[in-house]
Design a protein around this motif. Structure first.
Motif, PDB file in Angstrom:
ATOM      1  N   ASN A 149     -44.686 -43.269   4.335  1.00 24.63           N
ATOM      2  CA  ASN A 149     -45.027 -44.540   4.974  1.00 24.63           C
ATOM      3  C   ASN A 149     -46.529 -44.806   4.912  1.00 24.63           C
ATOM      4  OD1 ASN A 149     -42.380 -45.269   5.571  1.00 24.63           O
ATOM      5  ND2 ASN A 149     -42.407 -44.197   7.526  1.00 24.63           N
ATOM      6  N   ARG A 150     -47.341 -43.774   5.110  1.00 27.23           N
ATOM      7  CA  ARG A 150     -48.804 -43.939   4.988  1.00 27.23           C
ATOM      8  C   ARG A 150     -49.184 -44.237   3.537  1.00 27.23           C
ATOM      9  NH1 ARG A 150     -48.796 -39.578   8.570  1.00 27.23           N
ATOM     10  NH2 ARG A 150     -49.290 -38.116   6.908  1.00 27.23           N
ATOM     11  N   ASN A 151     -48.543 -43.531   2.590  1.00 26.05           N
ATOM     12  CA  ASN A 151     -48.847 -43.726   1.170  1.00 26.05           C
ATOM     13  C   ASN A 151     -48.445 -45.111   0.673  1.00 26.05           C
ATOM     14  OD1 ASN A 151     -49.796 -41.109   1.038  1.00 26.05           O
ATOM     15  ND2 ASN A 151     -47.980 -40.288   0.021  1.00 26.05           N
ATOM     16  N   MET A 152     -47.433 -45.707   1.275  1.00 26.88           N
ATOM     17  CA  MET A 152     -46.947 -47.009   0.815  1.00 26.88           C
ATOM     18  C   MET A 152     -47.940 -48.142   1.097  1.00 26.88           C
ATOM     19  SD  MET A 152     -44.163 -46.793  -0.895  1.00 26.88           S
ATOM     20  CE  MET A 152     -43.578 -48.480  -0.919  1.00 26.88           C
ATOM     21  N   VAL A 153     -48.945 -47.901   1.948  1.00 25.91           N
ATOM     22  CA  VAL A 153     -49.980 -48.902   2.197  1.00 25.91           C
ATOM     23  C   VAL A 153     -50.751 -49.176   0.907  1.00 25.91           C
ATOM     24  CG1 VAL A 153     -52.121 -49.357   3.473  1.00 25.91           C
ATOM     25  CG2 VAL A 153     -50.169 -48.284   4.634  1.00 25.91           C
ATOM     26  N   ASP A 154     -50.989 -48.123   0.123  1.00 25.02           N
ATOM     27  CA  ASP A 154     -51.682 -48.247  -1.157  1.00 25.02           C
ATOM     28  C   ASP A 154     -51.016 -47.273  -2.145  1.00 25.02           C
ATOM     29  OD1 ASP A 154     -53.551 -48.989  -3.071  1.00 25.02           O
ATOM     30  OD2 ASP A 154     -55.056 -47.547  -2.365  1.00 25.02           O
ATOM     31  N   PRO A 155     -49.885 -47.664  -2.725  1.00 30.54           N
ATOM     32  CA  PRO A 155     -49.109 -46.750  -3.568  1.00 30.54           C
ATOM     33  C   PRO A 155     -49.866 -46.284  -4.816  1.00 30.54           C
ATOM     34  CG  PRO A 155     -47.878 -48.761  -3.103  1.00 30.54           C
ATOM     35  CD  PRO A 155     -49.266 -48.976  -2.623  1.00 30.54           C
ATOM     36  N   THR A 156     -49.621 -45.047  -5.162  1.00 30.67           N
ATOM     37  CA  THR A 156     -50.160 -44.441  -6.388  1.00 30.67           C
ATOM     38  C   THR A 156     -48.983 -43.781  -7.120  1.00 30.67           C
ATOM     39  OG1 THR A 156     -50.562 -42.217  -5.505  1.00 30.67           O
ATOM     40  CG2 THR A 156     -52.294 -43.883  -5.117  1.00 30.67           C
ATOM     41  N   PRO A 157     -49.222 -43.276  -8.325  1.00 34.17           N
ATOM     42  CA  PRO A 157     -48.143 -42.548  -9.010  1.00 34.17           C
ATOM     43  C   PRO A 157     -47.675 -41.304  -8.243  1.00 34.17           C
ATOM     44  CG  PRO A 157     -49.825 -43.194 -10.582  1.00 34.17           C
ATOM     45  CD  PRO A 157     -50.367 -43.506  -9.214  1.00 34.17           C
ATOM     46  N   HIS A 158     -48.456 -40.884  -7.231  1.00 33.55           N
ATOM     47  CA  HIS A 158     -48.122 -39.668  -6.481  1.00 33.55           C
ATOM     48  C   HIS A 158     -47.687 -39.961  -5.041  1.00 33.55           C
ATOM     49  CE1 HIS A 158     -49.499 -37.306  -9.842  1.00 33.55           C
ATOM     50  NE2 HIS A 158     -50.526 -38.133  -9.919  1.00 33.55           N
ATOM     51  N   THR A 159     -47.287 -41.179  -4.783  1.00 40.36           N
ATOM     52  CA  THR A 159     -46.858 -41.596  -3.447  1.00 40.36           C
ATOM     53  C   THR A 159     -45.734 -40.725  -2.890  1.00 40.36           C
ATOM     54  OG1 THR A 159     -47.560 -43.878  -3.785  1.00 40.36           O
ATOM     55  CG2 THR A 159     -45.808 -43.527  -2.169  1.00 40.36           C
ATOM     56  N   PHE A 160     -44.834 -40.284  -3.759  1.00 41.39           N
ATOM     57  CA  PHE A 160     -43.636 -39.564  -3.301  1.00 41.39           C
ATOM     58  C   PHE A 160     -43.669 -38.068  -3.627  1.00 41.39           C
ATOM     59  CE2 PHE A 160     -42.475 -43.983  -4.127  1.00 41.39           C
ATOM     60  CZ  PHE A 160     -41.931 -44.340  -2.908  1.00 41.39           C
ATOM     61  N   ASP A 161     -44.832 -37.531  -3.969  1.00 37.29           N
ATOM     62  CA  ASP A 161     -44.900 -36.133  -4.400  1.00 37.29           C
ATOM     63  C   ASP A 161     -44.283 -35.155  -3.403  1.00 37.29           C
ATOM     64  OD1 ASP A 161     -46.061 -36.903  -6.770  1.00 37.29           O
ATOM     65  OD2 ASP A 161     -48.007 -35.952  -6.384  1.00 37.29           O
ATOM     66  N   GLU A 162     -44.631 -35.274  -2.134  1.00 37.97           N
ATOM     67  CA  GLU A 162     -44.085 -34.331  -1.145  1.00 37.97           C
ATOM     68  C   GLU A 162     -42.573 -34.482  -1.014  1.00 37.97           C
ATOM     69  OE1 GLU A 162     -46.037 -33.200   2.478  1.00 37.97           O
ATOM     70  OE2 GLU A 162     -47.847 -34.297   1.846  1.00 37.97           O
ATOM     71  N   ALA A 163     -42.098 -35.712  -1.041  1.00 38.84           N
ATOM     72  CA  ALA A 163     -40.657 -35.956  -0.952  1.00 38.84           C
ATOM     73  C   ALA A 163     -39.949 -35.416  -2.192  1.00 38.84           C
ATOM     74  CB  ALA A 163     -40.388 -37.449  -0.804  1.00 38.84           C
ATOM     75  N   GLN A 164     -40.582 -35.594  -3.340  1.00 35.06           N
ATOM     76  CA  GLN A 164     -39.980 -35.102  -4.582  1.00 35.06           C
ATOM     77  C   GLN A 164     -39.856 -33.579  -4.552  1.00 35.06           C
ATOM     78  OE1 GLN A 164     -42.168 -35.758  -8.222  1.00 35.06           O
ATOM     79  NE2 GLN A 164     -40.284 -35.757  -9.440  1.00 35.06           N
ATOM     80  N   ILE A 165     -40.872 -32.912  -4.054  1.00 37.38           N
ATOM     81  CA  ILE A 165     -40.815 -31.446  -3.932  1.00 37.38           C
ATOM     82  C   ILE A 165     -39.701 -31.043  -2.973  1.00 37.38           C
ATOM     83  CG2 ILE A 165     -42.052 -29.428  -3.020  1.00 37.38           C
ATOM     84  CD1 ILE A 165     -44.651 -30.780  -4.156  1.00 37.38           C
ATOM     85  N   GLN A 166     -39.586 -31.759  -1.864  1.00 31.96           N
ATOM     86  CA  GLN A 166     -38.545 -31.432  -0.886  1.00 31.96           C
ATOM     87  C   GLN A 166     -37.148 -31.605  -1.487  1.00 31.96           C
ATOM     88  OE1 GLN A 166     -37.993 -33.758   2.905  1.00 31.96           O
ATOM     89  NE2 GLN A 166     -38.816 -31.849   3.754  1.00 31.96           N
ATOM     90  N   ILE A 167     -36.932 -32.664  -2.244  1.00 25.72           N
ATOM     91  CA  ILE A 167     -35.615 -32.898  -2.855  1.00 25.72           C
ATOM     92  C   ILE A 167     -35.353 -31.895  -3.976  1.00 25.72           C
ATOM     93  CG2 ILE A 167     -34.258 -34.553  -4.207  1.00 25.72           C
ATOM     94  CD1 ILE A 167     -34.452 -35.070  -1.105  1.00 25.72           C
ATOM     95  N   TYR A 168     -36.370 -31.563  -4.757  1.00 28.17           N
ATOM     96  CA  TYR A 168     -36.233 -30.557  -5.814  1.00 28.17           C
ATOM     97  C   TYR A 168     -35.811 -29.221  -5.196  1.00 28.17           C
ATOM     98  CZ  TYR A 168     -37.477 -28.017 -10.105  1.00 28.17           C
ATOM     99  OH  TYR A 168     -37.447 -27.247 -11.251  1.00 28.17           O
ATOM    100  N   THR A 169     -36.469 -28.861  -4.109  1.00 32.27           N
ATOM    101  CA  THR A 169     -36.150 -27.605  -3.412  1.00 32.27           C
ATOM    102  C   THR A 169     -34.728 -27.646  -2.860  1.00 32.27           C
ATOM    103  OG1 THR A 169     -38.479 -27.318  -2.848  1.00 32.27           O
ATOM    104  CG2 THR A 169     -36.878 -26.061  -1.544  1.00 32.27           C
ATOM    105  N   LEU A 170     -34.335 -28.783  -2.311  1.00 32.95           N
ATOM    106  CA  LEU A 170     -32.975 -28.941  -1.791  1.00 32.95           C
ATOM    107  C   LEU A 170     -31.941 -28.751  -2.905  1.00 32.95           C
ATOM    108  CD1 LEU A 170     -31.098 -29.934   0.611  1.00 32.95           C
ATOM    109  CD2 LEU A 170     -31.338 -32.195  -0.436  1.00 32.95           C
ATOM    110  N   MET A 171     -32.163 -29.406  -4.053  1.00 33.64           N
ATOM    111  CA  MET A 171     -31.218 -29.263  -5.173  1.00 33.64           C
ATOM    112  C   MET A 171     -31.180 -27.813  -5.652  1.00 33.64           C
ATOM    113  SD  MET A 171     -31.641 -32.710  -7.516  1.00 33.64           S
ATOM    114  CE  MET A 171     -33.379 -32.472  -7.879  1.00 33.64           C
ATOM    115  N   HIS A 172     -32.348 -27.180  -5.738  1.00 35.45           N
ATOM    116  CA  HIS A 172     -32.424 -25.796  -6.208  1.00 35.45           C
ATOM    117  C   HIS A 172     -31.684 -24.850  -5.266  1.00 35.45           C
ATOM    118  CE1 HIS A 172     -35.176 -22.168  -7.348  1.00 35.45           C
ATOM    119  NE2 HIS A 172     -33.996 -22.083  -7.910  1.00 35.45           N
TER     120      HIS A 172
END
Length: 183
Positions: A126-149
């Motif tokens: 939500n904080r990152n969405m104020v000024d999105p970058t290509p890395h806006t979802f990095d932490e979420a992506q890591i969390q989902i990758y870990t979940l799938m793994h």
């Protein structure tokens, strides 16, 4: 008229995919169609040893995505792939549009394809969405990758489809030679 989900998937494959781009793998009674280049048996077995290898392989991701679809958790890999695409962007308006789409499709609590994220990661997004970058979802992506793994990957390795493709069942030894069962 109502059609089954499998039938609709089959029709959509016919309508949107060029059959000349597919390679069919047949091992015993199992077959699977890969787009593009057919993976080797060693590559398929490598997917069973390393989740990273599976996710780096186009064919491996397709097989894993099909498995996740069968478990009704395909949104996890779709989110991860969308984040990978976002990281390739450099044009600010496209980054903003893709970020908004990813948020609406996978992060919003109103989305039917919402991925499972903890509140801390949601706050970061939500904080990152104020000024999105290509890395806006990095932490979420890591969390989902870990979940799938951690959760889906072990079930994938035990699935009949993976075992058949890797020739790890039905009288086929790890060396690829056929073994006879004692009678």
């Amino acid at each position: 008229m109502r059609f089954s989900r499998k039938w609709l998937q089959w029709i959509s494959c016919l309508a949107f995919k060029n059959p000349s781009q597919h390679t069919s793998m047949k091992r015993g009674s199992s077959s699977y169609i890969f787009e593009g280049e057919q993976p080797t048996l060693e590559e398929i077995r490598g997917w069973g040893k390393s989740f990273d290898k599976l996710m780096k392989s186009t064919s491996g991701r397709k097989l894993f995505r099909d498995f996740l679809r069968s478990e009704f958790s395909e949104e996890n890999i779709l989110f991860w792939l969308a984040c990978e695409e976002l990281k390739k962007e450099v044009d600010v308006p496209i980054i903003e549009e893709k970020s908004r789409t990813i948020y609406e499709d996978y992060v919003s609590i109103l989305s039917p394809r919402e991925v499972s994220l903890d509140s801390r990661v949601r706050d970061v997004i939500n904080r990152n969405m104020v000024d999105p970058t290509p890395h806006t979802f990095d932490e979420a992506q890591i969390q989902i990758y870990t979940l799938m793994h951690r959760d889906s990957y072990p079930r994938f390795l035990n699935s009949q489809k993976f075992k058949a493709l890797a020739q790890l069942q039905d009288g086929v030894s790890a060396s690829g030679s056929t073994t006879e069962s004692p009678t």
